[in-house]
Design a protein around this motif. Sequence first.
Motif, mmCIF file in Angstrom:
data_model
loop_
_atom_site.group_PDB
_atom_site.id
_atom_site.type_symbol
_atom_site.label_atom_id
_atom_site.label_comp_id
_atom_site.label_asym_id
_atom_site.label_seq_id
_atom_site.Cartn_x
_atom_site.Cartn_y
_atom_site.Cartn_z
ATOM 1 N N SER A 15 -12.196 -15.260 -2.060
ATOM 2 C CA SER A 15 -11.038 -14.801 -3.075
ATOM 3 C C SER A 15 -11.243 -13.377 -3.397
ATOM 4 N N LEU A 16 -12.613 -13.247 -3.951
ATOM 5 C CA LEU A 16 -13.017 -11.926 -4.551
ATOM 6 C C LEU A 16 -12.964 -10.923 -3.289
ATOM 7 N N VAL A 17 -13.538 -11.429 -2.156
ATOM 8 C CA VAL A 17 -13.485 -10.266 -0.897
ATOM 9 C C VAL A 17 -12.037 -9.924 -0.810
ATOM 10 N N LEU A 18 -10.946 -10.837 -0.562
ATOM 11 C CA LEU A 18 -9.531 -10.622 -0.377
ATOM 12 C C LEU A 18 -9.138 -9.752 -1.378
ATOM 13 N N MET A 21 -10.450 -6.109 -0.948
ATOM 14 C CA MET A 21 -9.783 -5.373 0.272
ATOM 15 C C MET A 21 -8.363 -5.226 -0.093
ATOM 16 N N ALA A 24 -8.420 -2.135 -1.904
ATOM 17 C CA ALA A 24 -8.860 -1.115 -1.122
ATOM 18 C C ALA A 24 -7.570 -0.392 -0.337
ATOM 19 N N PHE A 25 -6.834 -1.422 -0.142
ATOM 20 C CA PHE A 25 -5.621 -0.775 0.818
ATOM 21 C C PHE A 25 -4.478 -0.329 -0.192
ATOM 22 N N PHE A 27 -5.483 1.339 -2.880
ATOM 23 C CA PHE A 27 -6.065 2.594 -3.311
ATOM 24 C C PHE A 27 -5.658 3.654 -1.948
ATOM 25 N N LEU A 28 -5.692 3.359 -0.826
ATOM 26 C CA LEU A 28 -5.170 4.235 0.414
ATOM 27 C C LEU A 28 -3.550 4.417 0.257
ATOM 28 N N ALA A 29 -2.903 3.443 -0.263
ATOM 29 C CA ALA A 29 -1.643 3.761 -0.279
ATOM 30 C C ALA A 29 -1.294 4.546 -1.543
ATOM 31 N N ALA A 31 -3.471 6.888 -2.313
ATOM 32 C CA ALA A 31 -3.590 8.315 -1.722
ATOM 33 C C ALA A 31 -2.666 8.749 -0.865
ATOM 34 N N LEU A 32 -2.091 7.899 -0.153
ATOM 35 C CA LEU A 32 -0.978 8.564 0.914
ATOM 36 C C LEU A 32 0.403 8.860 -0.189
ATOM 37 N N PHE B 302 5.881 8.755 4.714
ATOM 38 C CA PHE B 302 5.378 7.424 3.516
ATOM 39 C C PHE B 302 5.660 6.055 4.139
ATOM 40 N N VAL B 306 2.901 3.337 5.121
ATOM 41 C CA VAL B 306 2.551 2.249 4.296
ATOM 42 C C VAL B 306 2.872 0.967 4.920
ATOM 43 N N LEU B 309 0.011 0.166 7.032
ATOM 44 C CA LEU B 309 -1.231 -0.260 6.076
ATOM 45 C C LEU B 309 -0.920 -1.858 5.802
ATOM 46 N N LEU B 320 -8.608 -13.763 6.277
ATOM 47 C CA LEU B 320 -9.442 -14.541 5.331
ATOM 48 C C LEU B 320 -8.662 -15.740 4.839
ATOM 49 N N MET B 324 -10.793 -19.477 4.626
ATOM 50 C CA MET B 324 -10.761 -20.139 3.497
ATOM 51 C C MET B 324 -10.637 -21.736 3.628
ATOM 52 N N PHE B 343 -11.003 -4.721 8.613
ATOM 53 C CA PHE B 343 -10.833 -4.012 7.548
ATOM 54 C C PHE B 343 -11.340 -2.896 7.374
ATOM 55 N N TRP B 347 -10.079 0.941 7.055
ATOM 56 C CA TRP B 347 -10.169 1.774 5.818
ATOM 57 C C TRP B 347 -10.965 3.063 6.145
ATOM 58 N N ILE B 354 -6.705 10.717 6.095
ATOM 59 C CA ILE B 354 -6.062 11.605 4.889
ATOM 60 C C ILE B 354 -7.340 12.285 4.223
ATOM 61 N N LEU B 356 -10.323 11.598 2.819
ATOM 62 C CA LEU B 356 -11.079 11.043 1.836
ATOM 63 C C LEU B 356 -12.390 10.692 2.448
#
Lengths: 640, 400
Positions: A15-18, A21, A24-25, A27-29, A31-32, B302, B306, B309, B320, B324, B343, B347, B354, B356
Amino acid sequence: MASNESKSAPVWRLSLVLALMTGAFLFLAGALWRIQIRDAAAYQGDFNRQSARRVRLPARRGRILDRRGRRLADNRPSYGVAIYVEELRQPGRIERTVEHVSEVVDRLAEALGLERELSEQAVRDHVVRQRPLPLLAWRDLDEAALARFVESHVKFPGGKERIPGLDVTVESVRVYPYGALAAHVLGYVGRADPERWRGESDADAESDATYDFYKPAVEGRSGMERAMDRTLQGEGGGYLLQVDALGFKHEELGRREPVAGRDLLLALDADIQAAAEQTLDGHIGAVVALDPRNGDVVALASTPAYDPNAFSVGMSHRDWARLNRDPGRPLVHRAIGGVYAPGSLFKLVVAIAALENPGIGPAQTYDCSGVFTVGNHPFRCWRRQGHGPLAMRKAIEQSCNVYFYELGIAIGHERIVRMADALGIGRRTGIELGGETRGLLPDAAWKRRVMNDAWRAGDTCNLSIGQGALGVTPLQMAVMTAAIANGGRVYRPRLVLSPRPDNPRGQSAEDLAFSSDRVFMKGDLIADLGWAPATLETVQGGMLDVVHAAAGTGSRAKLDGVRMAGKTGTAQYRRDGEDRRFAWMTGYAPFDQPRYVVVIVIEDAPGGGGLVAAPRLKHIMETALGMPLSSERTGRDTGS
Amino acid sequence: MRAWAPHVRKLGRMNWALTVSALALTVAGVLFIFSATYAHGSRNELPMHERQLYFALAGLVVYVAFTLIDYRALLRYAGVIYMFAVFLLALVLLVGTVRYGAQRWIRIAGPIGVQPSEFAKLAVMLFLARSLALPGEALQGWRPLLKRLAVVVLPVALVLKQPDMGTAAIFLPMAGLMMFVEGVRWQKLATLVVLLCLGSGLVLGALFLPEKLDVAQAPAQRALGWIGVRDYHRNRILGFVDPNRDPRGTGWNKIQSQIAIGSGGAVGKGWLQGTQNLLGYLPRSVAPTDFIYSVIAEEKGFVGSVAVLSLFALLVGSALWTAMKARDATGRLLCTGVATMLFFHVWVNVSMTIGLMPVTGLPLPLLSYGGSFMLVAWAALGMVQSVHIRLKRDEAFQIV
């Protein structure tokens, strides 16, 4: 099983990994969003900057018309063959494209039967520096070559398809239909340095959008072409190109048409100008003809001249060197830039200066014995035996030197200088042309400064007969004569009738041209000197006698049925160790209602003013007044 | 017909979110590769987008095959597969084809070749999954941890030698997260991360400090060369820090990619209308491969970027999710490995386009042009499905 024990631990870890991630996605959105929404305009601007190229297009140059609307300077279409480089580009190194384009030029030369004009280096320069623009393989094609190009399908040897990217282009070339006529007034054009438009920006685009490329444009290099260049030039337009990453043209995005330059209407009359140039033919000299009522310059000639057409298509270095080395100096505009001793013409100034001085009247008489001595230096009259006693009017008619020595000494040089200065001698007249000179009006201060010496009586004697350091331009003499003819009004000589600074957007040049005989434009009055009627009567009368009296020095200028006033002059000068003379004559007619002033000067003349200048002046005046032309051109020498 | 029935039933139980998102991404990839190569055409007889389509179809076959094959059967041969992958990685260094200054390909016939480093990702994943799930092994000590780390370090070293830093870098987070999920203490992993950072710091220092300090650069360069760092890495990092330093050189791709994405704006310039791409500002050699995301972002804006993404998020998330629910540790580890691998590719690639991250040359899974990675990605997804259709504990082990 191991999976049983660790069942709960992996789930929270996964769950933490999910969550990480997903974060992180997101964050990219974010930045976009920053790039594509918030800063989109800035990136769009970056894209435009790197892909847009602005090309400046010159406007059609305004024509130059004479006062009757005749085209002294015009534009003609010049057809050429253009190569659109982007359609011939080759993959790989740019050198391959250069070679390919060069090959196409060879094929074209073969197909059109023309000699190749573009060197391999010129092709390379174009492909490297001007890639988005078409390459001109030939300019100014004749009709036959043009027809061959349009009708033939130029192919590669063995190829089936027509070579792409070839087209006919039209450029505008300056042309002077009358050839060398009024060459010095019109001037000539040359290829403009793009630096000139460096600061100019495309008005329709963003404020900082300056041009990247400049289509070849011309600019005035001399004469009216130069003096009125801004008016003739018009307003440049431009087009916007999109180029690809290699700088080749992709497409045209937009275009702003240039605004053609305004036509120029000159006061010049091509007929009078032609007559003036014809009379000077074969001599070095100048003619000025103007309207004493307003200063309109109807003829302004200088010989030898040149053909300004030779400059329009680019002059070779050799031709340019030849023009510059010519001892007759054809590029000098003598009518406004030549400096001459005025000789006896200046006696008119001395006479007016004296008459405007209380104490000296028309009846003032001096006895001419043929020589006048100052200290121990003899100043001679041109007539060795002397004229005997003369009054002012007769002295003008006979151009007696001794009379004017006496008169000059009597009134003093300051008065002469003051009158000459009031008439514009020693100053630029302000005509709308470059290359005008001041001449030189010497006075005591000048002599102190330049020669470190005091002004002496001998200097006054020289000044009184228009010799010594005194130097004038033919145009100044015309302005002076016009003032005598019109009763003391000094006008600024005027070449441009339209557009004028006081009426920049008024009637078009062409409209004005066809009404100019009726529309009399007010002149630009510099000074009204307010001379006494007696002064005018004496000087004008003396000038009338010069032409019409039996022994008048200018009798060879006499017209049939029209009275004319005039004054001849012969000024001595030394050049190359030889005595030479300028032959002068100034005149105006008709005597009672003067319409034209004509001044002529001939350098290194075979005779004096009366012999060499007078018959020529007559010819010009006959043309100006629309009289039948008499055939006599030259005659016996009568002295001056 | 009847023999197929149980397999079709099994397939019906698959993770449909995963399949749908993967298919959508693959279709988008073909469409935008067409756009990216639209202006100049293809130098090969078969256009790139068509070849990508064939790769995708081959990928689907692989996908179904890996779904049906029980992942536990694959794990049984994990050791052999791993040895074979290492062998190929060594082989590529000897007989590989050099492209863009790196030896990454083994030519099979004509233009057809494979990138062993892509298959190594799967091999390492499988081998690591098996060894981490060995019953009775306590993962809390340093020794077992380092033993498993050695499994990863060997192929990483070989990939670095090619040199292919981006691919090499993918192995580490993949292995790290697999270990984390299987219960390795986070303190230990953090220690390893810190050590790794120190190591990279040392590399960066060796790269840039000698010049800054004005001392001899030769010894540092020799040491860097030995671990696979080349001049172009240095230039790429410099180009990342200051793209305008050499805008026509190293920084070019980064600047042009940013301009492409930024000028796309909210809704984009439209398919086949991306001017950055059509006019060649986005270099044509990389637009269909590493920078396919820039093409999509420019043409679809955009909204499009998105959406792509989100599809990747769905893909990774559903992998994932399967992890589980997995019935055993190896299934869980495999799914985690696949999710992590995908991933990080996404990423790093998107961050690169972009601006980064420095230009690393990692492709975007399923979207970037390329056969090897297309097959590997579908195989990896097939392994996830293989776990997914066998979630029920009572299902007996069968190879297929």
